[in-house]
Design an enzyme around this catalytic site. Structure first.
Site, PDB file in Angstrom:
ATOM      1  N   PRO A 193       0.850  -1.160   0.221  1.00 18.19           N
ATOM      2  CA  PRO A 193       0.018   0.044   0.069  1.00 18.19           C
ATOM      3  C   PRO A 193       0.980   1.451   0.089  1.00 18.19           C
ATOM      4  O   PRO A 193       1.347   1.483   0.924  1.00 18.19           O
ATOM      5  CB  PRO A 193      -0.811  -0.180   1.228  1.00 18.19           C
ATOM      6  CG  PRO A 193       0.117  -1.190   2.092  1.00 18.19           C
ATOM      7  CD  PRO A 193       0.612  -1.928   1.163  1.00 18.19           C
ATOM      8  N   ASP A 366       5.990   2.185   1.786  1.00 16.66           N
ATOM      9  CA  ASP A 366       5.141   1.069   1.915  1.00 16.66           C
ATOM     10  C   ASP A 366       4.361   1.085   3.454  1.00 16.66           C
ATOM     11  O   ASP A 366       4.938   1.336   4.398  1.00 16.66           O
ATOM     12  CB  ASP A 366       5.867  -0.358   2.183  1.00 16.66           C
ATOM     13  CG  ASP A 366       5.020  -1.483   2.279  1.00 16.66           C
ATOM     14  OD1 ASP A 366       3.622  -1.389   2.473  1.00 16.66           O
ATOM     15  OD2 ASP A 366       5.562  -2.394   1.871  1.00 16.66           O
ATOM     16  N   HIS A 367       3.018   1.504   3.402  1.00 13.61           N
ATOM     17  CA  HIS A 367       2.338   1.862   4.778  1.00 13.61           C
ATOM     18  C   HIS A 367       2.351   0.497   5.831  1.00 13.61           C
ATOM     19  O   HIS A 367       2.165   0.766   6.937  1.00 13.61           O
ATOM     20  CB  HIS A 367       1.104   2.348   4.398  1.00 13.61           C
ATOM     21  CG  HIS A 367       0.620   3.310   5.525  1.00 13.61           C
ATOM     22  ND1 HIS A 367       0.817   3.638   6.755  1.00 13.61           N
ATOM     23  CD2 HIS A 367      -0.139   4.529   5.176  1.00 13.61           C
ATOM     24  CE1 HIS A 367       0.389   4.527   7.478  1.00 13.61           C
ATOM     25  NE2 HIS A 367      -0.304   5.052   6.411  1.00 13.61           N
ATOM     26  N   ARG A 368       2.635  -0.531   5.302  1.00 16.08           N
ATOM     27  CA  ARG A 368       2.759  -1.651   6.158  1.00 16.08           C
ATOM     28  C   ARG A 368       3.831  -1.662   7.121  1.00 16.08           C
ATOM     29  O   ARG A 368       4.013  -2.071   8.238  1.00 16.08           O
ATOM     30  CB  ARG A 368       2.861  -3.160   5.476  1.00 16.08           C
ATOM     31  CG  ARG A 368       1.627  -3.525   4.333  1.00 16.08           C
ATOM     32  CD  ARG A 368       2.017  -4.499   3.694  1.00 16.08           C
ATOM     33  NE  ARG A 368       3.097  -4.325   2.822  1.00 16.08           N
ATOM     34  CZ  ARG A 368       3.461  -5.368   1.894  1.00 16.08           C
ATOM     35  NH1 ARG A 368       2.942  -6.381   1.891  1.00 16.08           N
ATOM     36  NH2 ARG A 368       4.410  -5.152   1.226  1.00 16.08           N
ATOM     37  N   VAL A 369       5.011  -0.984   6.596  1.00 13.07           N
ATOM     38  CA  VAL A 369       6.007  -0.733   7.283  1.00 13.07           C
ATOM     39  C   VAL A 369       6.454   0.621   7.973  1.00 13.07           C
ATOM     40  O   VAL A 369       6.993   0.923   8.995  1.00 13.07           O
ATOM     41  CB  VAL A 369       7.470  -1.096   6.593  1.00 13.07           C
ATOM     42  CG1 VAL A 369       8.750  -1.065   7.175  1.00 13.07           C
ATOM     43  CG2 VAL A 369       7.288  -2.640   5.757  1.00 13.07           C
TER      44      VAL A 369
END
Length: 394
Positions: A193, A366-369
């Site tokens: 994302p 990367d919004h997951r990280v």
């Protein structure tokens, strides 16, 4: 006894390779360690080194042709050795898997015995060869009239169409590299994302620093703005380890090593050579390494280890006059920095307007990280260092 040399798997994602150049010809003596050929993988052109001694008795493919991994590439044996059985086996296998090519006359006769389907092409009575040309080239035949019997569209009608149109499509076979780029970026865009952070950098001090550095260096080498940016990013990543990271399904890896990938446009795609441990190298070392790897990228001469294990990537389109842009993250990295051109524009400071040099940069995350505040803090510290660049050299 002769040894069969198979198409090697030269990268972890390689499924087929293109034989770019044979360095030996049939009848040549070859020795362990010789470079037998140059092979294009999905990532680079690599030298293929053999590990046996003997005579090159057979070449399985010609220069420019493709073969799948583990297909027969060559046969190496001794002078006068009979390898006809090996070649015959290869030929038989090939015939079993490849359909026989037929002439247009044979295809025309076949079509007369095959049932007609109620498609637009069949209703117009199209010869098999013409139909294949139409499908390959994506031609709209709605208003086309054929010159064959009963108005049938034949090969010469398609050729005439091409002569009379000014809008001819060109069709090129997708290269191994382009396939890999498409797969890699599609995976990144639809699994990570993305979000984007934009910031402007005042470049006056960088411009002055670069001039002073280049005045002290020989004419054989000059420091670029990109070199300075790579050095600055390397320094800032040491204090922002959550940017230098990789997402895994069950864990996040924060990398100790800082390995900066440099996006390089080449003739038929994109290469990303890596400056490993860039935080431990001087600005001049970084500059010389980038220059060398960019030049070899354009020749497709990088080794696998030179394009692996990046932890952060920089893409610079400033030399093309692009003000700003966004990039797709080069997974397994969690971010990529997009660098635009340096441009004169008005700057307001203390209620006064002056003309300054501004560079726009974009951080894709990367919004997951990487949460938004972490991405912002990284960019703010990078801005501070670039606007007061003396600390880059410390």
């Amino acid at each position: 006894m002769a040894d069969i040399i198979f198409m090697p798997r030269l990268s972890d994602t390689m499924e087929e390779g293109t034989l770019v150049k044979w360095n030996k010809k049939i009848g040549d003596q070859v020795f362990e360690g010789d470079i037998l050929a140059e092979i294009e993988t999905d990532k680079a052109i690599q030298d293929f080194e053999i590990d046996i001694n003997g005579v090159l008795l057979y070449c399985g493919i010609k220069e420019g042709e493709k073969a799948r991994v583990n297909d027969i590439l060559a046969i190496i044996g001794q002078y006068g050795e009979n390898i006809s059985s090996l070649i015959k086996k290869k030929t038989i296998n090939k015939l079993k898997t490849e359909p026989e090519k037929k002439s247009e006359t044979e295809l025309e006769k076949e079509s007369e015995t095959k049932p007609e389907k109620k498609s637009e092409q069949q209703r117009k009575f199209i010869s098999p060869v013409a139909k294949k040309m139409i499908q390959d080239k994506g031609i709209n035949i709605h208003n086309m009239k054929g010159t064959g019997d009963s108005g049938r569209i034949v090969k010469k009608d398609i050729e005439l169409y091409y002569e009379n149109t000014n809008n001819m499509n060109q069709h090129f076979i997708v290269s191994n590299m382009r396939k890999e780029i498409a797969t890699h970026l599609t995976l990144s865009k639809f699994t990570a994302p993305h979000y984007y952070l934009f910031i402007e950098i005042e470049m006056e001090n960088i411009i002055q620093l670069r001039k002073k550095l280049n005045d002290t260096l020989s004419n054989n080498h000059k420091i670029s703005f990109n070199d300075i940016i790579v050095k600055a990013v390397s320094r800032i990543l040491k204090t922002h380890p959550y940017i230098n990271a990789t997402w895994k399904e069950k864990e996040i890896i924060y990398h100790y090593n800082i390995n900066i990938g440099i996006a390089v446009a080449i003739h038929d795609g994109l290469m990303v050579p890596v400056i490993h441990n860039s935080d431990q190298k001087s600005l001049l070392q970084i500059s010389k390494e980038i220059k060398d790897k960019v030049e070899r990228s354009k020749l497709r001469k990088l080794q696998q280890q030179e394009i692996k294990n990046s932890t952060f990537t920089i893409s610079n389109l400033g030399m093309y006059g692009i003000d700003s842009f966004t990039s797709i993250i080069n997974i397994p990295n969690s971010s990529i920095l997009s660098v635009g051109t340096i441009k004169e524009k008005p700057i307001v400071k203390n209620h006064k307007i002056k003309i300054g040099n501004i560079m726009k940069i974009t951080l894709s995350c990367d919004h997951r990280v990487i949460d938004g505040n972490k991405g912002c803090n990284f960019l703010l510290d990078l801005k501070k260092m670039l606007e007061d660049p003396i600390t880059i050299l410390v």
